[in-house]
Design a protein around this motif. Structure first.
Motif, PDB file in Angstrom:
ATOM      1  N   LEU A 164       0.813  -1.226   0.000  1.00 30.23           N
ATOM      2  CA  LEU A 164       0.000   0.000   0.000  1.00 30.23           C
ATOM      3  C   LEU A 164       0.841   1.269   0.000  1.00 30.23           C
ATOM      4  O   LEU A 164       0.498   2.225  -0.717  1.00 30.23           O
ATOM      5  CB  LEU A 164      -0.953  -0.007   1.207  1.00 30.23           C
ATOM      6  N   PRO A 165       1.930   1.359   0.766  1.00 34.68           N
ATOM      7  CA  PRO A 165       2.730   2.593   0.726  1.00 34.68           C
ATOM      8  C   PRO A 165       3.271   2.943  -0.653  1.00 34.68           C
ATOM      9  O   PRO A 165       3.566   4.110  -0.925  1.00 34.68           O
ATOM     10  CB  PRO A 165       3.877   2.298   1.708  1.00 34.68           C
ATOM     11  N   ASP A 222       7.896   7.890   1.537  1.00 39.53           N
ATOM     12  CA  ASP A 222       7.923   9.133   2.322  1.00 39.53           C
ATOM     13  C   ASP A 222       6.615   9.899   2.153  1.00 39.53           C
ATOM     14  O   ASP A 222       6.078  10.465   3.120  1.00 39.53           O
ATOM     15  CB  ASP A 222       9.103  10.011   1.884  1.00 39.53           C
ATOM     16  N   PHE A 223       6.091   9.917   0.928  1.00 38.68           N
ATOM     17  CA  PHE A 223       4.813  10.581   0.662  1.00 38.68           C
ATOM     18  C   PHE A 223       3.693   9.890   1.437  1.00 38.68           C
ATOM     19  O   PHE A 223       2.810  10.542   2.008  1.00 38.68           O
ATOM     20  CB  PHE A 223       4.543  10.566  -0.848  1.00 38.68           C
ATOM     21  N   PHE A 224       3.735   8.549   1.457  1.00 42.68           N
ATOM     22  CA  PHE A 224       2.749   7.778   2.218  1.00 42.68           C
ATOM     23  C   PHE A 224       2.792   8.175   3.693  1.00 42.68           C
ATOM     24  O   PHE A 224       1.738   8.375   4.318  1.00 42.68           O
ATOM     25  CB  PHE A 224       3.031   6.286   2.049  1.00 42.68           C
ATOM     26  N   ARG A 225       3.972   8.287   4.250  1.00 42.86           N
ATOM     27  CA  ARG A 225       4.106   8.661   5.658  1.00 42.86           C
ATOM     28  C   ARG A 225       3.502  10.037   5.916  1.00 42.86           C
ATOM     29  O   ARG A 225       2.760  10.233   6.885  1.00 42.86           O
ATOM     30  CB  ARG A 225       5.582   8.633   6.056  1.00 42.86           C
ATOM     31  N   HIS A 232      -4.071  11.707  10.216  1.00 43.37           N
ATOM     32  CA  HIS A 232      -4.088  11.307  11.626  1.00 43.37           C
ATOM     33  C   HIS A 232      -4.199   9.797  11.797  1.00 43.37           C
ATOM     34  O   HIS A 232      -4.937   9.297  12.654  1.00 43.37           O
ATOM     35  CB  HIS A 232      -5.253  11.994  12.357  1.00 43.37           C
ATOM     36  N   CYS A 233      -3.445   9.074  10.961  1.00 45.03           N
ATOM     37  CA  CYS A 233      -3.542   7.613  11.033  1.00 45.03           C
ATOM     38  C   CYS A 233      -2.196   6.946  10.781  1.00 45.03           C
ATOM     39  O   CYS A 233      -2.141   5.854  10.214  1.00 45.03           O
ATOM     40  CB  CYS A 233      -4.584   7.091  10.039  1.00 45.03           C
ATOM     41  N   PHE A 234      -1.109   7.573  11.204  1.00 45.95           N
ATOM     42  CA  PHE A 234       0.212   7.001  10.926  1.00 45.95           C
ATOM     43  C   PHE A 234       0.638   6.006  12.004  1.00 45.95           C
ATOM     44  O   PHE A 234       0.944   4.856  11.715  1.00 45.95           O
ATOM     45  CB  PHE A 234       1.253   8.110  10.789  1.00 45.95           C
TER      46      PHE A 234
END
Length: 374
Positions: A136-137, A186-189, A196-198
């Motif tokens: 997914l990332p 990095d964009f995914f993070r 608000h879901c990391f």
């Protein structure tokens, strides 16, 4: 007692014991000689890639800083993330090598392997989710609704752990676009942090708001849904002999219960026969309760998400609040209980049911409980 995966490195020794891993897990050895497309995996076969992923993961400072159990969960996920490639890899007419479907198939294989290793339910399902959502990332932005994709994933698995597995996966391959893939992670993070879901599940105004959000494709996670529920339906889920009847007797002794097993016996339907007549009879009773606003328990195995979703849509259309109770017992104990049961299920059927099992997650209902008995 803390759980740890066999041979997972720790702060006393960060080295990886490959001979011990390969000696203990024959399914790991099956990855050897499984080819990969050199355009994306110039490092070699799947086992070589898996070893490189492991080395990359164990070298990450973020992984070493995690609590021991979370390190083990990620370590196991890295071991299993390509477990289905040998079964799904094929060479196409143009010479390219593909492994379509290996992610979902791999999640199912991982669940089977971890169950046989007696990995506790919580850690087992976390590892399975990492295998299932591990890419997914890299591809979340290609989803029809990226926001919903990451918010849903966060309810099931921690997105920061997903990002670490994806980073190790990318660092464990030789490809021309490695830098771009790391940028995507990095964009995914950043995207997860914005939503608000990391490091935790995305919070909703209420459990009902969360339920409503996941019933739609274009919902607003900040919307506080009006709770118009007027009754509760408890949906039992679990393999035969997992303890569903016992749980109901001990926790909901005065509730109305629609038992598909009892209806099956009453109608003279064998467990291996078509269950349509049984299901229709049960739904007819359920609709009577729903129309009159009476809460009840739907007692059946309900092993697949698709089946549960069909029931949930029906019950929710009558303004029912949904509570799923998933029960599980260790496999040897479950087999013993089944053999002692007066209406035992043929073991070959039980094995098929185990292979179809999809453990419920919190996106399916207002409340989900996971209970291990025995």
């Amino acid at each position: 007692m803390l759980w740890s995966f066999p041979h997972c490195p720790n702060e006393t020794d960060w080295s990886i014991n490959w001979p011990a891993l390969e000696a203990e897990f024959n399914w790991l050895r099956s990855l050897a000689d499984c080819p990969q497309d050199p355009r994306y995996h110039a490092e070699g076969d799947v086992l070589i890639h898996t070893k490189l992923v492991y080395e990359a993961l164990v070298a990450l400072p973020q992984w070493r800083a995690l609590p021991a159990t979370e390190r083990s969960v990620l370590f196991a996920a890295a071991l299993l993330h390509d477990i289905a490639k040998p079964a799904s890899t094929q060479r196409e007419a143009d010479g390219s090598i593909t492994s379509k479907g290996h992610v979902l198939q791999g999640a199912k294989m991982a669940q089977e392997i971890l169950w046989d290793l007696h990995v506790p339910l919580k850690q087992r399902e976390a590892i399975v989710a990492l295998v299932k959502y591990g890419s997914l990332p890299l591809w979340f932005w290609d989803k029809p609704n990226p926001e919903r994709a990451v918010i849903k994933a966060s309810q099931i698995v921690r997105c920061d752990l997903l990002s670490l597995l994806a980073e190790a996966d990318v660092r464990g391959r030789y490809c021309n676009d490695q830098a771009q893939l790391l940028e995507r992670i990095d964009f995914f993070r950043e995207f997860c942090q914005e939503n608000h879901c990391f490091e935790q599940p995305r919070m909703f105004p209420s459990a009902h708001s969360r339920f409503v959000y996941f019933q739609k494709e274009d919902g607003n996670p900040n919307y506080e849904a009006y709770d118009d529920t007027r009754l509760q339906v408890v949906i039992m889920s679990g393999l035969p002999s997992a303890g569903k009847d016992t749980w109901i007797q001990e926790n909901l002794p005065d509730s109305l219960v629609i038992s598909l097993d009892e209806l099956r016996q009453k109608l003279g339907i064998d467990p291996e026969d078509d269950q349509g007549v049984v299901t229709n009879a049960a739904k007819a009773i359920a609709k009577e309760y729903l129309r009159s606003g009476q809460s009840f328990v739907w007692n059946a195995t309900n092993l697949s998400r698709q089946l549960r979703c069909m029931l949930i849509r029906l019950f929710a259309s009558y303004q029912a609040r949904i509570h799923i109770v998933y029960l599980e017992a260790p496999w040897p104990e479950l087999l013993r209980r089944n053999r002692d049961h007066p209406a035992k299920v043929p073991e070959k059927v039980l094995y098929r049911m185990k292979n179809r099992l999809e453990v419920p997650d919190i996106t399916e209902a207002q409340v989900v409980d996971w209970v291990v008995l025995g």
